[in-house]
Scaffold this active site. Structure first.
Site, mmCIF file in Angstrom:
data_model
loop_
_atom_site.group_PDB
_atom_site.id
_atom_site.type_symbol
_atom_site.label_atom_id
_atom_site.label_comp_id
_atom_site.label_asym_id
_atom_site.label_seq_id
_atom_site.Cartn_x
_atom_site.Cartn_y
_atom_site.Cartn_z
ATOM 1 C CG HIS A 192 -5.693 -2.390 0.073
ATOM 2 N ND1 HIS A 192 -5.034 -1.778 -0.972
ATOM 3 C CD2 HIS A 192 -5.036 -1.978 1.194
ATOM 4 C CE1 HIS A 192 -4.050 -1.025 -0.508
ATOM 5 N NE2 HIS A 192 -4.019 -1.139 0.802
ATOM 6 C CB SER A 203 -0.950 -0.036 1.195
ATOM 7 O OG SER A 203 -1.970 0.909 1.043
#
Length: 722
Positions: free
Chosen positions: A681, A564
């Protein structure tokens, strides 16, 4: 979003295995289609902009070709069978963990992590004995594929009902269902859509008698155009037994487009707190709803109140960073909810206040110590009451108030797994419960060291080193360096069986506490955000240099990993210092800093990263944007990129564009691989799919670092080095 191997976004590949035989198909070459964008008079070429359209047939064909290439490469790597056996045993270790979140109506509510179950279970416990646990909700029973995950849950004040947000396939788009705690059955018709999302998150809080709840609401139907439906979050109230279309507006019409809310109810149900966030950069405004049903704005963004919690004494306690970058705690009377009436309970100290929880007569204050943290106790009158005796170089997780001043707290370290303790305030004793996990490895020979690295501007950056006792400093140790550095998130000690599995094969794990996090307060965060983001990359480079200079390793045996915002770190590291690393593991990362804000969640990120609309911020973003600093002919390290097609936080186009550019530019013969999937994610990834990606990552990592995998089994695993 965590930076260590334990927190990889472990996801399912789109393409099936290609097997271990036959020729490896080359990766498809991405066509260059000239596009030029102009920012403040600066022309920027973007030949791979076409790869941003994820549903375009040409893009899908390119992705499928990349996956075929990736699978053919990964499936041929040596020792996959032995690696799979070991990682399956470690990640499927059947010792359960009970992550207790709240105590309501005399019962504890917890998520129970119970491998090999694909998702955690929502349970209630009548005591701290795990045998008292009763399953309220098993997401796998709702969805046998294991791809439905529990976003959050909130019990009513009396503990008789619980509202649960559930989403699928990594989207984080969660609908709320209300369950009866006594029966474990959903209440008929009580489903509120899209309370949770991947941009502004989501949450709710109950009213006094459990007849309804306040919740975060995204635009519905035609209320706003399609491009606005992940924005403009507001607070509404839902009364049980009524259609959600009749829910009533409470707060947020004048809030920013990138608003997000945290909600909380006082123990007596008379007051409701709404903490309004301005995107992801750490700015908050506080609103309070009183017994008469009216809302009062207690603070604005510029007042720097960043957290709040109701006391049991008729007061609101708030964490302020106004003229106190390490934080101070204020008391505001609920009868007169104004900053003018606030008094200081805990002044700013040497440690940074991360959070706090009020009990009957005291505050339990979690303090950051540069990565590790501690739990300090202060009376409501400000009197110092000492520190809860947790282990050094450890981290405290949740703190759950019980009756009086007793609490349950969780703790972990680099060598001790997730553990739940009960702290008895009267006698000051910390007692271990059976709600935590046991370790599948023997960690007695794992040594943890903390050293300081001098960054480019002289800032001292902590680096945690994990290795087998007796490891020689001969410059030849395979080493994995990780970091994050952003969003005011501290990298605190955590137990990772994957890190330990790397160490048991002779590796060294290095975990950096970079600027941009909250390790030393708001100044540490601010010096790694917006126009000062380059400091994060300089800090990481300093840590890598120290590992080489002190002969822990050498560039040929140094790998780096991050996800991320930590994926952005990987992109900056490999483009700014490609000569320093042998291989890079980059997960769900951001690489095109000029177009990130064109995505929904990217707009929330502007308060952390900045915007190309601002000339100075544009120059900073363009100055480090990884995609724009790949140079033709440079001998880049090998890279394994992972991404999720349903990722609501980081659009997978970042990985697609970065892979295309690196494959075209690199002057080395080292692989640049794209491993994508049809999840998100990484949040809520089923266990079986975590194992699949772990095997791919380990096989790639071992092959690139020249490590020969030694099969091991049982609880052994980290012998002292010789």
């Amino acid at each position: 979003m965590k930076p260590a191997l334990a927190a990889l976004s472990l996801l399912l590949p789109l393409a099936s295995s290609a097997g271990g035989k036959g020729a490896v198909p080359p990766p498809p070459v991405a066509a260059k289609k000239p596009v030029v964008d102009t920012y403040h008079g600066v022309k920027v070429e973007d030949p791979y902009q076409w790869l941003e359209k994820g549903d375009d047939p040409e893009v899908r064909k390119w992705v499928e070709g990349q996956m075929a290439h990736t699978r053919a490469v990964l499936d041929k790597l040596p020792s996959r069978g032995a690696i799979r056996a070991r990682l399956t045993a470690l990640l499927s270790h059947e010792s359960p963990a009970h992550s207790v979140d709240s105590w309501r109506g005399g019962v504890l509510f917890a998520l129970k992590f119970q491998p090999p179950r694909p998702q955690p279970l929502l349970v209630v416990l009548t005591s701290e004995d795990p045998s008292s646990a009763r399953v309220l909700l098993d997401p796998a029973e709702l969805d046998p594929s294991g791809r439905t995950t529990l976003d959050f849950y909130v019990p009513s004040l009396d503990g008789k009902k619980v509202a649960v947000s559930l989403s699928k396939d990594g989207t984080e788009s969660g609908d709320v269902t209300v369950y009866d705690v006594a029966t474990g059955k959903p209440l008929s018709g009580e489903v509120v859509p899209r309370v949770n999302g991947g941009t502004a998150g989501g949450g709710l809080t109950w009213n006094a008698d459990g007849t309804g709840f306040f919740y975060t609401r995204y635009p519905r139907g035609e209320e706003r155009p399609p491009e606005d439906r992940d924005f403009y979050q507001q607070v509404y109230f839902h009364k049980l037994g009524t259609p959600t279309e009749k829910d009533t507006y409470e707060l947020g019409r004048d809030a920013p487009r990138i608003a997000n809310y945290q909600l909380q109810t006082s123990e007596d149900g008379a007051y409701v707190l709404a903490l309004l966030g301005n995107g992801d950069g750490g700015e908050y405004a506080l609103h309070l709803r009183g017994p008469q049903g009216t809302w009062t704005r207690v603070s604005r963004f510029e007042d720097k109140l960043v957290a709040a919690s109701f006391g049991r004494d008729g007061a609101l306690y708030v964490l302020s960073r106004k003229d106190a970058p390490r934080g101070k705690v204020l008391r505001i009377p609920l009868a007169t909810p104004s900053l003018d009436k606030a008094t200081v309970v805990i002044p700013e100290g040497q440690a940074s206040i991360e959070s706090f929880r009020p009990t009957a007569t005291r505050l339990y204050v979690k303090e950051q110590l540069g990565g590790p943290n501690q739990l300090r106790m202060v009376g409501l009158d400000g009197k110092e009451l000492g520190v809860v005796p947790t282990a050094p170089v450890s981290s405290v997780g949740s703190v759950v108030p019980l009756s009086g001043d007793d609490v349950l707290l969780s703790s972990t370290s680099y060598t001790e797994p997730f553990t739940v303790y009960r702290y008895a305030a009267k006698d000051g004793k910390l007692a271990k419960t059976s709600l935590g996990r046991t370790s599948p490895l023997d960690t007695r020979n794992v040594q943890v060291e903390r050293v300081l690295c001098s960054s480019k501007d002289g800032t001292q950056v902590p680096l945690n080193l994990l290795h087998a006792r007796g490891t020689k400093l001969d410059g030849n140790n395979p080493t994995l360096l990780t970091g994050y550095g952003g969003f005011n998130i501290a990298v605190s000690p955590g137990f990772s069986v994957l890190d330990l599995a790397f160490i048991e094969q002779g590796g060294v794990v290095a975990i950096a506490n970079l600027r941009g996090g909250s390790e030393f307060g708001e100044a540490w965060h601010a010096n790694g955000s917006l126009t000062k983001k380059q400091n994060v990359f300089d800090d990481f480079h300093a840590c890598a240099k120290l590992l080489v200079e002190k002969k822990w390793t050498k560039p040929e045996r140094l790998a780096i990993e991050g996800g991320s915002n930590g994926g952005l770190l990987m992109g900056a590291a490999l483009t700014q210092h490609p000569e320093l690393y042998r291989t890079v593991l980059a997960h769900v990362g951001i690489y095109d800093m000029l177009r990130v804000e064109l995505t929904p969640n990217g707009q929330f990120n502007t308060t952390e990263y900045g915007s190309v609309k601002d000339p100075e911020q544009f120059q900073t973003l363009y100055g480090y944007s990884p995609l724009h600093h790949v140079k033709d002919g440079v001998k880049y390290p090998s890279v394994l990129f992972t991404s999720g097609e349903n990722d609501p936080r980081v659009d997978p186009f970042h990985s697609r564009k970065m892979v295309a550019r690196l494959q075209a530019a690199t002057g080395s013969r080292r692989p640049v691989l794209l491993r994508t999937n049809n999840l998100g994610h990484g949040i809520g990834t089923p266990l079986a799919e975590e194992i699949e990606e772990s095997v791919d990552v380990f096989a790639f990592l071992f092959n690139e670092l020249g490590m020969k995998y030694r099969p091991v089994s049982g609880k052994v695993a980290v012998p002292a080095s010789k």
